[in-house]
Write an enzyme that holds these catalytic residues in place. Structure first.
Site, PDB file in Angstrom:
ATOM      1  N   HIS A  60      -0.478  -0.747   2.027  1.00  0.00           N
ATOM      2  CA  HIS A  60      -1.231  -1.314   1.009  1.00  0.00           C
ATOM      3  C   HIS A  60      -0.603  -2.872   0.939  1.00  0.00           C
ATOM      4  O   HIS A  60       0.630  -3.062   0.604  1.00  0.00           O
ATOM      5  CB  HIS A  60      -0.991  -0.613  -0.243  1.00  0.00           C
ATOM      6  CG  HIS A  60      -1.662   0.638  -0.310  1.00  0.00           C
ATOM      7  ND1 HIS A  60      -0.872   2.059  -0.730  1.00  0.00           N
ATOM      8  CD2 HIS A  60      -2.910   1.350   0.316  1.00  0.00           C
ATOM      9  CE1 HIS A  60      -1.388   2.927  -0.490  1.00  0.00           C
ATOM     10  NE2 HIS A  60      -2.853   2.488   0.062  1.00  0.00           N
ATOM     11  N   GLU A  63       1.942  -4.369  -1.981  1.00  0.00           N
ATOM     12  CA  GLU A  63       3.144  -3.593  -2.137  1.00  0.00           C
ATOM     13  C   GLU A  63       4.374  -4.391  -1.577  1.00  0.00           C
ATOM     14  O   GLU A  63       4.651  -4.185  -0.257  1.00  0.00           O
ATOM     15  CB  GLU A  63       3.120  -2.324  -1.931  1.00  0.00           C
ATOM     16  CG  GLU A  63       2.256  -1.468  -2.260  1.00  0.00           C
ATOM     17  CD  GLU A  63       1.746   0.009  -2.093  1.00  0.00           C
ATOM     18  OE1 GLU A  63       2.751   0.425  -1.038  1.00  0.00           O
ATOM     19  OE2 GLU A  63       0.997   0.790  -2.839  1.00  0.00           O
ATOM     20  N   HIS A 157       6.571   1.938   0.401  1.00  0.00           N
ATOM     21  CA  HIS A 157       5.652   1.666  -0.424  1.00  0.00           C
ATOM     22  C   HIS A 157       6.210   1.357  -1.997  1.00  0.00           C
ATOM     23  O   HIS A 157       7.306   1.441  -2.061  1.00  0.00           O
ATOM     24  CB  HIS A 157       4.729   2.898  -0.652  1.00  0.00           C
ATOM     25  CG  HIS A 157       3.901   3.194   0.302  1.00  0.00           C
ATOM     26  ND1 HIS A 157       2.458   2.900   0.514  1.00  0.00           N
ATOM     27  CD2 HIS A 157       3.970   3.551   1.821  1.00  0.00           C
ATOM     28  CE1 HIS A 157       1.935   3.331   1.691  1.00  0.00           C
ATOM     29  NE2 HIS A 157       2.938   3.995   2.344  1.00  0.00           N
ATOM     30  N   GLU A 221       8.455   5.541  -2.242  1.00  0.00           N
ATOM     31  CA  GLU A 221       7.974   4.947  -2.990  1.00  0.00           C
ATOM     32  C   GLU A 221       9.251   4.250  -3.741  1.00  0.00           C
ATOM     33  O   GLU A 221      10.192   5.102  -4.185  1.00  0.00           O
ATOM     34  CB  GLU A 221       7.429   5.854  -4.244  1.00  0.00           C
ATOM     35  CG  GLU A 221       6.182   6.395  -3.587  1.00  0.00           C
ATOM     36  CD  GLU A 221       5.076   5.423  -3.322  1.00  0.00           C
ATOM     37  OE1 GLU A 221       5.086   4.097  -3.870  1.00  0.00           O
ATOM     38  OE2 GLU A 221       3.826   5.906  -2.752  1.00  0.00           O
TER      39      GLU A 221
END
Length: 334
Positions: A60, A63, A157, A221
């Site tokens: 993505h 990010e 991410h 994350e």
């Protein structure tokens, strides 16, 4: 050869749509460097190593913190200010969404792996890129020397939502597999004390390397989405240090010094129709707690309520297309 005075971020942004010419060279220490594609770079040390390591980010493109962290590591390797003791494949996955500063351009790339790209419009850039990335990873592992005994993939991410647990890892489902203590120790070194164990096969990038390449693979994350230049990279010193130690070939502990809290997915939320209602506040953070009996979603006669113990929600997103995941409900493991 790539200009070592230019950041890999700048190079990737400038060449998102440029025809790629494969580049190949050696650093003074003998490390072989190959630019396989825009944002895809391979390092092979000239000494025996035991690990094939894939480090990816920008699946993505908005990010940005992982992109900045990994770019600095690549730049330091190219400048020979970071030791290269293992085989490494770095991937900045989605250069077009990086340029656009958006999560994706046409399709969410992190739903296109494990062959899912074959069921999409093959003219779309992100679809073609997902197919290429699968091939680059598979070839990287297939080319490893006989000294290599372990394969890792860390797909980095940052989350859209705030989180009650700032950093957490997702371990893709592979039948009959348990996470090794050494990987819990890596997470601890990376300042990640929360682990989410997935219970069904997925189509994310980390799922691809776990299920088809037998890699110890994680989606990491690491914080919240912010624009380039607005990240406080001191908050990411844990993952930066852990990756650098692994890249150097330094031994990491076999066991974590601190406990890693484990959660298991108990329900995958799917938007099932236009009438589907997500009965969760938009401001709900990742790992928000929901009490037994609480109604989470409803679609006509169908609904989901929390079971007989508290559950926790991650990745809530009511805006996904019909048929896609709108969140995951978790239970904490004892």
């Amino acid at each position: 050869m790539f200009d070592t005075h230019s950041s890999i971020i700048s190079h990737t942004l400038a060449n998102a749509d440029a025809p790629h010419v494969r580049q190949h060279d050696f650093l003074s220490a003998g490390t072989e460097v190959t630019f396989l594609d825009t944002g895809v770079i391979k390092f092979e040390p000239n000494t025996a190593c035991d690990t094939s390591l894939v480090i990816s980010c920008a699946v993505h493109g908005n990010e940005t913190a992982p992109i900045e962290i990994i770019s600095r590591i690549i730049d330091d390797l190219l400048a020979e200010e970071q030791k290269c003791g293992q085989r490494i494949l770095f991937i900045l996955a989605n250069p077009w969404s990086m340029v656009a500063a958006e999560r994706f351009v046409d399709l969410n790339m992190n739903r296109l792996f494990c062959g899912q790209w074959q069921h999409q419009d093959l003219t779309l850039k992100e679809v073609k890129r997902a197919a290429k990335l699968e091939a680059y990873v598979a070839n990287f592992y297939a080319e490893e020397p006989v000294t290599v005994t372990q394969r890792f993939h860390y797909d980095c991410h940052t989350a859209i939502k705030d989180s009650a647990r700032a950093r957490f890892a997702l371990y893709p489902f592979v039948a009959d597999r348990k996470i090794p203590d050494s990987q819990k120790a890596f997470l601890d070194q990376a300042d990640i004390q929360t682990l989410l164990l997935q219970q069904s096969a997925g189509n994310t990038f980390s799922s691809f390397s776990a299920s088809t390449q037998q890699a110890q693979s994680f989606t990491l994350e690491l914080g919240k989405v912010k624009p380039f230049g607005e990240n406080d990279l001191s908050q990411f010193s844990g993952i930066d240090g852990a990756l650098r130690k692994l890249i150097s070939g330094d031994a990491l502990p076999n066991r974590s010094a601190r406990p890693v809290d484990c959660f298991s997915v108990c329900h995958e939320i799917e938007r099932t129709s236009e009438q589907w209602q997500f009965l969760v506040a938009d401001e709900s953070a990742n790992f928000a707690e929901f009490l037994p009996g609480q109604l989470i979603w409803q679609d006509g006669e169908h609904e989901y309520r929390v079971g007989d113990e508290p559950e926790y929600l991650v990745f809530p997103n009511r805006q996904v297309p019909i048929g896609q995941r709108a969140g995951l409900m978790l239970r904490k493991l004892s």
